[in-house]
Write an enzyme that holds these catalytic residues in place. Sequence first.
Site, PDB file in Angstrom:
ATOM      1  N   CYS A 209     -16.357   1.939   1.597  1.00 20.55           N
ATOM      2  CA  CYS A 209     -15.527   3.138   1.827  1.00 20.55           C
ATOM      3  C   CYS A 209     -15.942   4.338   0.979  1.00 20.55           C
ATOM      4  O   CYS A 209     -15.499   5.452   1.236  1.00 20.55           O
ATOM      5  CB  CYS A 209     -14.065   2.808   1.582  1.00 20.55           C
ATOM      6  SG  CYS A 209     -13.470   1.548   2.708  1.00 20.55           S
TER       7      CYS A 209
ATOM      8  N   HIS B  87      -9.597   9.114   0.569  1.00 18.76           N
ATOM      9  CA  HIS B  87      -9.930   8.043   1.511  1.00 18.76           C
ATOM     10  C   HIS B  87      -8.628   7.520   2.114  1.00 18.76           C
ATOM     11  O   HIS B  87      -7.630   7.358   1.404  1.00 18.76           O
ATOM     12  CB  HIS B  87     -10.678   6.935   0.764  1.00 18.76           C
ATOM     13  CG  HIS B  87     -10.924   5.723   1.603  1.00 18.76           C
ATOM     14  ND1 HIS B  87     -11.493   5.795   2.854  1.00 18.76           N
ATOM     15  CD2 HIS B  87     -10.661   4.406   1.374  1.00 18.76           C
ATOM     16  CE1 HIS B  87     -11.567   4.572   3.360  1.00 18.76           C
ATOM     17  NE2 HIS B  87     -11.066   3.720   2.489  1.00 18.76           N
TER      18      HIS B  87
ATOM     19  N   ASN C 261      -7.888   3.201   8.781  1.00 21.00           N
ATOM     20  CA  ASN C 261      -8.984   3.282   7.821  1.00 21.00           C
ATOM     21  C   ASN C 261     -10.315   3.164   8.579  1.00 21.00           C
ATOM     22  O   ASN C 261     -10.672   2.079   9.026  1.00 21.00           O
ATOM     23  CB  ASN C 261      -8.818   2.150   6.797  1.00 21.00           C
ATOM     24  CG  ASN C 261      -9.905   2.154   5.738  1.00 21.00           C
ATOM     25  OD1 ASN C 261     -10.882   2.910   5.827  1.00 21.00           O
ATOM     26  ND2 ASN C 261      -9.741   1.314   4.738  1.00 21.00           N
TER      27      ASN C 261
END
Length: 331
Positions: free
Chosen positions: A116, A256, A286
Amino acid sequence: MPKINAAITAVSGYVPEDIVTNNDLAKIVDTNDEWITTRTGIKERRILKGEGLGSSYMATKAVKQLLEKSGTKPEEVDLLICATTTPDHVFPATGNIISDNCGLINAFSYDISAACSGFLYSLTTGSQFIETGKYKKVIVVGVDKMSSILNYEDRATCIIFGDGGGAVLLEPTTEDVGIVDSVLKSDGSGKQYLYQQSGGSVSPASEETVKNREHFVYQEGKTVFKFAVTNMADVAYEIMQRNKLTADDVAWLVPHQANKRIIDATRQRMGVAEDKVMINIQKYGNTTNGTLPLCLWEWEKKLKKGDNIILAAFGGGFTWGATYIKWAYDS
Ligand code: UT7
């Protein structure tokens, strides 16, 4: 000679059309909209459907859009860096495939794998090529087709992730704007908490690995949450301190999009007001490497030249980091 800074001069994004809502998932695993919404902030996510379509398909859409809106000819691009955890293939690099699809005949390209945090690692790497003065146009892509590695029988993981991605164009400027600073970190001892067990050189694909479901995302959510909530907040605070930025100086936090509760903790640590935080987790979930460019893409029209923007991420590895950008243009 004046210092050359790397500025983001255009942003693009792409999400697939197909929407999977929390209620859709509740039909296939033991979950419900209320649990997913309160624990994560997610209401729905996009899923890329269609035989033979991978991360490069979405990235190609985003890069073509980027070239068009910035008036850049494909042959002018010097370098393309693709941040992805779900490459089309183990090799060649997905960046090579995107460059070919988009006609970037003079660019070299490669992938960066940092889960990520991959987009932040790639943005920092790309900016350094520009700062040398040798490279004039660098494209940084963040993209993932997380649905390709999700076990839709595991309610703890399949509800979190979605597909999508975006891209930014980096160009040189001698103005006081661009990528100012990055704090990037990694700690491989976090491997066992968030990973894909098989499919690499340690455990190549076999009948056994498929049967044991070792090609899907494995996550110990609670443990990852604890590390994420502390480290992402710490690193975002650290970059503010290091650059002598107060909460009032920060125009936008671009976090994020893993969990709304992690985003809130980061915002609180920074002391930044709620209306300065880019949040689209409710729509996209996500998207791993896709979250940060998708936020920039969606908020682009609101950004003003000189805005102080802090990007922050945490992910598998563990990897984490924060980047400070002075926005380079009014939309
Ligand atoms: O982007 C990469 C980095 N990743 C992250 O930052 C993710 C970090 N982790 C998280 O966001 C959260 O840990 C999750 C959203 C994954 C899980 O939330 P949680 O509040 O940590 O829940 P939990 O795993 O502690 O589970 C709590 C309960 C359990 O039941 P019991 O043992 O209390 O009876 C789970 O079995 O919730 C249950 N549960 C669910 N219930 C309904 C787990 N998943 C679900 C679900 N629906 N989808």
